[in-house]
Design a protein around this motif. Structure first.
Motif, PDB file in Angstrom:
ATOM      1  N   ASN A  15       0.673  -1.167  -0.012  1.00 20.20           N
ATOM      2  CA  ASN A  15       0.034  -0.020  -0.112  1.00 20.20           C
ATOM      3  C   ASN A  15       0.875   1.211  -0.022  1.00 20.20           C
ATOM      4  OD1 ASN A  15      -2.841  -1.137   0.214  1.00 20.20           O
ATOM      5  ND2 ASN A  15      -1.729  -2.142   2.262  1.00 20.20           N
ATOM      6  N   VAL A  17       2.249   4.697   0.037  1.00 15.08           N
ATOM      7  CA  VAL A  17       1.563   6.286   0.065  1.00 15.08           C
ATOM      8  C   VAL A  17       2.657   7.316   0.113  1.00 15.08           C
ATOM      9  CG1 VAL A  17      -0.364   5.508   1.396  1.00 15.08           C
ATOM     10  CG2 VAL A  17       1.560   5.742   2.529  1.00 15.08           C
ATOM     11  N   LYS A 110      -1.336  10.270  -6.418  1.00 21.50           N
ATOM     12  CA  LYS A 110      -2.438   9.546  -6.464  1.00 21.50           C
ATOM     13  C   LYS A 110      -2.081   8.130  -7.082  1.00 21.50           C
ATOM     14  CE  LYS A 110      -4.473  12.940  -8.997  1.00 21.50           C
ATOM     15  NZ  LYS A 110      -3.898  14.090  -8.917  1.00 21.50           N
ATOM     16  N   TYR A 112       1.039   6.624  -6.179  1.00 19.22           N
ATOM     17  CA  TYR A 112       2.333   6.483  -5.783  1.00 19.22           C
ATOM     18  C   TYR A 112       2.835   4.850  -5.728  1.00 19.22           C
ATOM     19  CZ  TYR A 112       5.884   8.289  -2.672  1.00 19.22           C
ATOM     20  OH  TYR A 112       7.253   8.795  -2.397  1.00 19.22           O
TER      21      TYR A 112
END
Lengths: 423, 108
Positions: A15, A17, A110, A112
């Protein structure tokens, strides 16, 4: 005064970010816990003073600066480490020093992704290293020896009769690009395109333009990834695409960030190193002849040249407060190990400015250290070694083109260019 | 596959089958033996794969295989003993089946 603890998030590779803490820059952004007497503005690595003569600047740092100081600059403020011992400490203690956010290349917030494995802390980074280590360990890279020798000779063939070349364009840049394409399993006809991308991306100080080039490179790499998914081969991209550590395939973003990082890490650094070495050789004929006369000592020669001509820096971010040599640093502070300076630490390398091909072998920091120690180090050593062997065999006498003032250009990777040579 | 027995400084034993052609450092790193780090990947550049060859195996394994290994051992963090080796320089051969190496308390 007590401050609220800063929590540095662990990067989750599934994930990605954007890193939540901004990069501080400039004198107006020095945190209050930094003692005034430790603030410096060294100008490293973009200032004219530094680029006047970087490889005199690095050893001099040990004579003019405290071992740890807080460097304030226009791009970033950070603690800088110049002692060999301190840099190894930082590189080897992931519990204090996170490599999250250690790569300055801009990415779309958006969409990444992380550069892997460099931006992942231990122990999670290990699974990525295990995928590619079998392709780049010291035994594995030996299979490239003849190929690199052939490529080196082809590049020399193209210029030897002319009696001159621009070393960067004619040798230093194409050699690692060709090796990279082979290693990745990409076609050699992409050479000029990749050379162009390297220059546009890595010699560019404008983040807006960088994003455009990264998109272009990314689109190509995505096409290559898709092609390797359909047609597996022995190259590194295919290996990454088809890897399944513990039975779990990598996600698309992991694959992309991994492949992209190998591109960024393996080209610019090698050619800057080659340029540094050849610039030195061009001005030191007696040392050139010493090397030619002692071919059995080539490995030590390469290691010593890597010691004195290291080209990069290693950035980390503190995860918890830490006191080092009496300097109190806080969680969230950025730390830069000035690797080329560490290799001139007189406590480890006596008489550090002297290029001595018979020094006892010790760990150098050209390839950083710790778990993120450069995975291409053995390939890079081999490229430098073979490049030296073939060039010195065929063009033993050469010099900088008379009348040319060779300059170091401001860059995060230290090297002179252009480098016109004549023989 | 030859068996290599790694004995950690706290006495923990790991018995690992290591493929021929590999080396003692990679046998540890690839199998979760934490007492060996091997951060440079096996290129005589870091001194973090230091081990003590068990006395019974010392003759068969031999001493440092190069001056570079001898030099690099001096940068090892733990005490260097007569049977100290950098484990990346010990290639796995059929003769080393059953090899016992002890690992130092620290690699850096």
């Amino acid at each position: 005064m007590a401050t609220a603890p800063i929590v540095i998030p662990e990067n989750d590779p599934k994930n990605p970010v954007p890193f939540p803490l901004p990069r501080l820059a400039g004198m107006d952004n020095v945190p209050p816990h930094v003692p005034k007497e430790l603030i410096r503005s060294t100008g490293l690595p973009f200032s004219p003073e530094f680029n006047e003569n970087p490889y005199e600047f690095f050893p001099r740092m040990h004579e003019t600066l405290p071992p740890i100081y807080y460097d304030v600059g226009p791009m970033q403020n950070a603690w800088q480490l110049i002692k060999h011992e301190d840099a190894f400490f930082a590189l080897r203690h992931g519990e204090y020093f996170s490599s999250a956010s250690s790569t300055p290349f801009p990415r779309d917030p958006k969409d990444y992704f992380y550069f892997l494995p460099i931006e992942i802390d231990p122990p999670a980074h290990r699974k990525y290293r295990a995928i590619v280590d079998p392709l780049v360990n010291p035994q594995a890279v030996l299979k490239w020896e003849e190929r690199i020798r052939t490529l080196s000779n082809q590049l020399i063939d193209a210029v030897i009769e002319k009696g001159e070349c621009e070393f960067t364009e004619d040798f230093a840049r194409p050699l690692p690009v060709c090796v990279f394409l082979d290693l990745m399993g990409l076609p050699q006809d992409m050479r000029d395109q990749f050379v162009t991308w390297v220059v546009q991306l890595l010699k560019n100080m404008d983040p807006a333009k960088m994003i455009g080039v990264m998109k272009e490179i990314g689109d190509y790499l995505n096409t290559a990834i898709a092609e390797k998914r359909r047609n597996p081969d022995e190259g590194m991209i295919s290996r990454i695409v088809h890897a399944a550590p513990n039975g779990e395939p990598l996600s698309e973003k992991e694959i992309f960030g991994f492949v992209f990082f190998v591109f960024i890490a393996g080209i610019d650094t090698v050619y800057a190193t080659l340029n540094n070495i050849w610039y030195w050789l061009a001005r030191n004929p007696e040392r050139r002849h010493e090397m030619i006369g002692d071919p059995g000592n080539i490995n030590a020669q390469v290691e010593e040249l890597l010691r004195v001509f290291s080209v990069t820096f290693s950035g980390r971010i503190l995860k918890q407060d830490l006191e080092l040599r009496g300097v109190k640093m806080k969680a969230g502070d950025r730390i830069t190990s000035v690797l080329p300076a560490c290799n001139y630490d007189p406590e480890v390398f006596p008489n550090p400015r002297e290029v001595d091909f018979h020094r006892p072998r010790k760990p150098i920091l050209a390839f950083a250290g710790g778990v993120h120690s450069c995975m291409g180090a053995h390939l890079a050593r081999l490229e430098i070694k073979i490049g030296l062997q073939e060039w010195l065999r065929r063009i033993p006498d050469f010099q900088v083109k008379p009348g040319v003032d060779v300059k170091y250009v401001p860059s995060a990777v230290v090297g002179p260019e252009p480098l016109p040579l004549v023989w | 596959m030859p068996l290599v027995i790694y004995v950690e400084a706290d006495g923990a034993r790991h018995e690992v089958d290591v493929p021929l052609g590999e080396n003692v450092m990679r046998g540890a790193v690839n199998n979760g033996v934490e007492g060996i780090v091997g951060e440079c990947g096996g290129g005589l550049a870091c001194a973090t794969c230091h081990c003590y060859v068990d006395a019974a195996w010392a003759d068969k394994v031999g001493g440092p295989s190069s001056d570079d290994e001898r030099d690099m051992l001096e940068s090892a963090a733990a005490e260097v003993r007569p049977t100290s080796r950098l484990s990346c320089q010990i290639a796995i051969t059929p003769e080393l089946d059953g090899l016992v190496v002890e690992l130092p308390e620290r690699q850096y």
